[in-house]
Structure formats: C-alpha cells, structure tokens
Design an enzyme around this catalytic site. Structure first.
Site, PDB file in Angstrom:
ATOM      1  N   GLY A 104       0.839  -1.199  -0.070  1.00  0.00           N
ATOM      2  CA  GLY A 104      -0.014  -0.095  -0.040  1.00  0.00           C
ATOM      3  C   GLY A 104       0.915   1.260   0.082  1.00  0.00           C
ATOM      4  O   GLY A 104       0.225   2.499   0.299  1.00  0.00           O
TER       5      GLY A 104
ATOM      6  N   GLY B  80       2.636   2.351  -2.606  1.00  0.00           N
ATOM      7  CA  GLY B  80       2.690   2.986  -3.938  1.00  0.00           C
ATOM      8  C   GLY B  80       3.702   2.342  -4.820  1.00  0.00           C
ATOM      9  O   GLY B  80       4.166   3.220  -5.430  1.00  0.00           O
ATOM     10  N   LYS B  81       4.026   1.108  -4.613  1.00  0.00           N
ATOM     11  CA  LYS B  81       5.099   0.673  -5.331  1.00  0.00           C
ATOM     12  C   LYS B  81       4.793   0.531  -6.782  1.00  0.00           C
ATOM     13  O   LYS B  81       5.320   0.807  -7.713  1.00  0.00           O
ATOM     14  CB  LYS B  81       5.626  -0.847  -4.842  1.00  0.00           C
ATOM     15  N   THR B  82       3.636  -0.016  -7.160  1.00  0.00           N
ATOM     16  CA  THR B  82       2.905  -0.330  -8.407  1.00  0.00           C
ATOM     17  C   THR B  82       2.874   1.186  -9.093  1.00  0.00           C
ATOM     18  O   THR B  82       3.385   1.424 -10.283  1.00  0.00           O
ATOM     19  CB  THR B  82       1.770  -0.689  -8.252  1.00  0.00           C
ATOM     20  N   SER B  83       2.326   2.062  -8.453  1.00  0.00           N
ATOM     21  CA  SER B  83       2.165   3.471  -9.366  1.00  0.00           C
ATOM     22  C   SER B  83       3.681   4.028  -9.354  1.00  0.00           C
ATOM     23  O   SER B  83       3.826   4.644 -10.627  1.00  0.00           O
ATOM     24  CB  SER B  83       1.256   4.469  -8.051  1.00  0.00           C
TER      25      SER B  83
ATOM     26  N   ASP C 123       4.099  -9.737  -8.244  1.00  0.00           N
ATOM     27  CA  ASP C 123       3.357  -9.710  -7.302  1.00  0.00           C
ATOM     28  C   ASP C 123       2.247 -10.868  -7.588  1.00  0.00           C
ATOM     29  O   ASP C 123       1.465 -10.601  -8.638  1.00  0.00           O
ATOM     30  CB  ASP C 123       2.551  -8.569  -7.016  1.00  0.00           C
TER      31      ASP C 123
ATOM     32  N   THR D 202      -7.638   0.804  -7.422  1.00  0.00           N
ATOM     33  CA  THR D 202      -7.087  -0.575  -7.378  1.00  0.00           C
ATOM     34  C   THR D 202      -7.437  -1.216  -6.337  1.00  0.00           C
ATOM     35  O   THR D 202      -7.620  -2.557  -6.386  1.00  0.00           O
ATOM     36  CB  THR D 202      -5.566  -0.114  -7.621  1.00  0.00           C
TER      37      THR D 202
END
Length: 598
Positions: free
Chosen positions: A21, A23-26, A48, A506
């Site tokens: 949560g 913000g790694k993906t963003s 992931d 998301t």
C-alpha cells in the site's frame, strides 16, 4: 532526471519493494513512463501474485510480454502464478504420460498441485529474466514491481536457498521436478543471485509512506536484503501530505505526524539517497496521473467531481455494528483479507480488542510475514492473546516431527535422504499450513481474529487448504464424519471473512477479484470494510475534499458488491495503541474523530 535521485544513472534492473500500500506499483509504472519518455526501452515486470499493473495502464497484461499501446517503448509482463504453475506441471508431467502407470502420473499431478509448485513456477520465470541476457536483450531497463515486503524477501532469498539446496541435495526429487532438470535450474538460480547482488546491474528502490510503520518496515527490509548482498539502495518517501495554508485540522495533524516519523527514520535508512514525492489530489491511474507523480509540471487529470460533495452512502455502517454481528454468532474465525497496505492489521486488532473488551476470550494472530501486531497494540489486554505464524519456527517443528516419525523407521542412509529433502524451501508450505489449521480449529472454543498476508499470498494458503481437503476426502470411507479447515472456512457461522479495502480504484478492484476467488472456493465474505476514508472524515481543506471526491466512484462500487459495508474515517493520529484502536469501534465516525483528536 536529476531531480529524482533514485533515477540518477539507473542500472539495468530496478527493484521496487516495500510494505503493502505504499505505492510501489504506481511508482514503478510512473518510472517506466518517465524512462520511455527519455527514449529508453523498458520492460515492466510484476512479481506480485495480486498484480494490478494492467489496471493502472488500463490494459490487459498477462503472462507474456505485452506492449503497452499508449506508451511507445514500454512493454509489461505480469507473472501469473496459475499460468506459470500450469506450464510448469505440463513440462514435468507431459513427457511421462504413457510411459508411467496412470496411478503414478496422478500422484505426480497431486504432488505438483500445491502452493509451493506455484511459487517455484513463478520464480522460474523471474530468474530467467535476471539470469538469461537474451530474455531481456530488447530492453535498456527491466523494472520489477514486487509483491509486498514479506513475500518479496522470501522471493529474493530463493536464489541463494535454491542454489544451496541444489548443490547439497542428495534426496528425493521433491517439487522441483525430475533430477535431469536440476543442472539447468542451478545455473539459472546462480545467475539470478549474481545479478541481484551486482550494484552495477541492480538497484533496490525502497518505497515507504512517511509513516512510522512503513518506514520501520523499510528499515527491516533493507537490513535483510543487505544481508543478501543487495547494496545499491535508494529510499523513496511517497505520498507525503502537502502543507495546507488554510489550516485544516486533519491535514495539519497528518502533516505533523509524518514529520515526526521522518525525524525518527530508522538509522540504517538515513545514509541512503532519498527522493520525496508528495501526495496528489487524485488516484494514480492512467497516463496523466502517472506523469504527474514524477513531474509537478505535468498537467493533472481533471477533477470530474469538483461540484460534488463527498457523501458516504447511507447504508454504510460503522465498525462497531460489525462486531455486534460477529459477537452474536459466538466463537468463530474472523479473517481480515485484502490488498497489502489497506489496514488489515489495524482492523483485525480493533475487532479483536473490542471483542476482548466485551469479555470474550480472543486470539489475535497473523499469517503475514511482514505484520507486527504487538507494535500495533503496544499493550497487554485482558482476555486477548496475541500470536503469529512464524515460518522459521514452524519449519523447525515440522522437520523435527517428520524426522521423529517417518525418520524413526529408516536406516542411517534413509534418514540422511529424508533430512536433505526437508531442506527444500517447499517445506515452508506444509509447515505454515499446519499452524494455520491449528488456528482454524481453535475458533471452536474462542474468537480467533486472523490478520492475513496480502491477497496473493493468502490465496496460496487457501490453495493448500483446498489440497488438504481433497486429500482427506479421498482417504475417508463413505459415511465417516470429518471436518477439514476448508469446511470451517465455508461455514458462515464458523468463519467471518472481512474484505478490507481503501476507497481507491485499485484496492477495490483487487478486493472484487478476491471475492470472486473466494466464491470459487465456496467462501462468501461476511462484510467489506472501507478503511481510512476521507469522505467519512469530512475534511475542510480543498485538497482533501478533492481526495474525498475521488473516493465516490469506489464507494459506489463497494455498495454494489456487498450488502454489508462498514467505513472507517481517516483519523488525525495513526491508530496505534489500545486507546486509538478502541476509537475505531466507536458508535460513529464523529465519535471516533473526537476520541482520537490530537
């Protein structure tokens, strides 16, 4: 790119990791867009099990490298655990069909049906990208958007563990497959470990929110990965509250607590190069939002709800009412599930604390390797016991039981073979599942509140539960009465599943997918919990009101997906400690804010 230290002279491989949560993906997606804008060819890979890279770009991405239509020079790959496992099983089993008896082929298929096979199959794809230069020869950079911290550490430890196991192992084949394939696997795993620990090729990007728990997790992660030899590391502090000149009390309180958290930064993170990225007034989904994340001059996406007040749906309840319903059915298992970083640990601790406050015996436990329940509670509570499934302890106990049982009937050579086979990292699956099963059955006599690992890893655990159920069903003679862990999870009176989410695109999509996965396992969620909602907090600043309006489509979707929803407002102080956690189960959001005021 000099304004972003983590992108100064970027090496070929960039790993984005951290607590769920944060913000790694963003950040990984925004970095990919920025690098391609500079003319670099980029491959973005998600490791992931609950990947949402495709959702961020609004594209369908699967287990094959896929070009992103709206971003020239960018391709993406989501390592799909199930597809990888299917291909892995076919690679092992298809060559022996027709050569071995059907019973042996069936036994091999069942042996390869568990979560361990899924992990290894996914990992094989991951290592090939690191160890085989030809696999990524078309790209200047490969960016890895990793699973939440605990699973990532496990993943990155595997190259060393498998290299050691393959070098020393003399036992049975275990879940790696035929012995003939081990030489190739040994070469791949050694090459992956060399790439991970070479600072000229690999950079670790530790992503954290400016929160004490997230920064502490980043410090622990860095310490463990440094032991693996990953020395080139950068810290990115993502989503900090911008200063509110109008003086909104909630914004000021959050800004103050974030400043304190940064002052108390873990000692091992202080020397690292640091990039700070402020919180944006919109969700980072779509190209416009991704460009704005790393470029303040980029035009932001329009605020389509600027004339709308952020009002929570009337039928949304408070957490207090969910506890009433859970209590009414008597002792049961309460499983808090969802995407990493949505607040599962917080909600689990608040529910357990309220049940204990009402005089019930409660066991609060976790299957999350990155969870820290004692840090959340910060005190002993009457009627409440706290535990966790410790994989290392579980593995040690399991090995000792197997050696004392099955090993007692073997000669010295046989015991040596068995001991070698038990060194396989796949032993983790069985060991952790046994402890999970023990927790499930304790819920017959007391409330057991379980803080689960992030979604993908939890599904692997449920997969093991299903495999165990099928095995017991085959073994039992007709008419025999029995209860497996899966049967208890399917009984709504014995198990209450709470899907925890944030009011963001998301996390809600991820929870919706999880609800579908649970349905296929015969499990129906008891309720959804929308955590940390600005709409429920009713802020006064224009910035936070814009963030609150951005929640409305997600709140409407949650209302469509479940008839029982509780909402928890964003609070001025982090919900840490028994007093703060008790505030979450107050009768109303207003009472929670008053009880939790700074």
């Amino acid at each position: 790119m000099t304004a972003l230290p983590f992108l100064d002279n970027p090496p070929r491989f960039l790993f984005f990791t951290g607590k769920g949560g944060v913000g790694k993906t963003s950040l990984a997606c925004a970095t990919a867009v920025r690098l391609t804008g500079a003319g670099r060819r980029v491959l973005l890979v998600s490791t992931d099990p609950a990947s949402n890279v495709g959702q961020v770009f609004g594209a369908t991405i699967g287990n094959t490298i896929t070009a992103i239509p709206d971003v020239p020079l960018l391709s993406a790959l989501e390592i799909d655990p199930q597809q990888a496992a299917d291909a892995y099983r076919a690679q092992i089993i298809d060559p022996v069909r027709g050569l071995l008896p059907t019973a042996e082929v069936d036994a091999m298929t069942e042996q390869l049906s568990g979560a361990c096979t899924t992990e290894i199959a996914s990992f094989n794809e991951f290592t090939s990208l690191l160890a085989d230069p030809q696999a990524t020869a078309d790209y200047d950079h490969v960016l890895f958007d990793t699973a939440p911290t605990g699973h990532t550490i496990r993943l990155l430890q595997l190259p060393g563990e498998w290299t050691t196991y393959l070098s020393d192992g003399k036992g049975d084949v275990s879940c790696l497959g035929p012995v003939a394939g081990l030489d190739r696997l040994r070469h791949d795993y050694r090459g992956a470990l060399e790439a991970l620990t070479d600072p000229s090729r690999t950079r670790l990007v530790l992503v954290a929110r400016p929160q004490r728990s997230a920064l502490g997790e980043a410090g622990r992660t860095y310490a463990e990965l440094l032991e693996l030899g990953m020395s080139d590391a950068h810290l990115v502090v993502n989503g900090g509250m911008p200063h509110d000149a109008a003086g909104d009390p909630l914004a000021a309180a959050v800004e103050s607590r974030e400043a304190i958290a940064l002052q108390d930064l873990p000692a091992n993170l202080r020397p690292l190069p640091r990039t700070t990225i402020p919180l944006l007034p919109f969700n980072t989904v779509g190209l416009g939002a991704l460009r704005s994340l790393l470029d303040a001059a980029a035009p932001p996406p329009p605020d389509t709800g600027s004339a709308t007040s952020a009002t929570v749906p009337d039928d949304f309840a408070v957490l207090h009412s969910l506890v009433d319903g859970i209590e009414a059915d008597g002792p049961s298992l309460v499983m808090c599930m969802g995407k990493g970083g949505v607040g599962k640990t917080t909600v689990a601790a608040a529910v357990a604390l309220e049940l204990a406050r009402r005089g019930h015996e409660v066991l609060l436990s976790t299957t999350d390797p990155a969870a820290h329940l004692t840090e959340t509670l910060q005190a002993d509570v009457e009627h409440l016991t706290v535990s966790r499934i410790d994989p290392e302890h579980a593995i040690t106990q399991y090995r000792e039981r197997v050696m004392a049982g099955k090993g007692s009937a073997l000669d010295d050579a046989g015991r040596a073979v068995l001991a070698e086979d038990l060194k396989s990292p796949c032993t983790d699956e069985v060991a952790v599942f046994q402890q999970f099963s023990h927790l499930v059955f304790q819920s017959r006599r007391k409330f057991v509140v379980l803080d689960t690992a992030p979604t993908g890893h939890t599904l692997l655990l449920l997969d093991a539960t299903g495999s165990y159920h099928r095995e017991i069903t085959r073994q039992m003679s007709e008419g025999t009465r029995y209860t497996t862990p899966l049967m208890r999870l399917q009984d709504p009176h014995q198990t209450k599943v709470l899907l925890i989410t944030l009011a963001e695109t998301t996390p809600v999509q991820e929870a919706e997918e999880l609800q579908g996965d649970l349905a296929r396992a015969g499990i129906t969620p008891y309720a959804w919990v929308v955590n940390n909602s600005l709409a429920a907090a009713a802020p006064s600043s224009a910035f936070l009101q814009a963030r609150a309006r951005a929640e409305l489509p997600s709140l409407a979707r949650v209302a469509e997906l479940c008839g029982r929803v509780a909402i928890v407002p964003m609070l001025a102080r982090e919900p840490v400690g028994t007093a703060a956690l008790s505030a979450l189960t107050q009768q109303s959001a207003t009472e929670a804010q008053l009880a939790h005021a700074p």
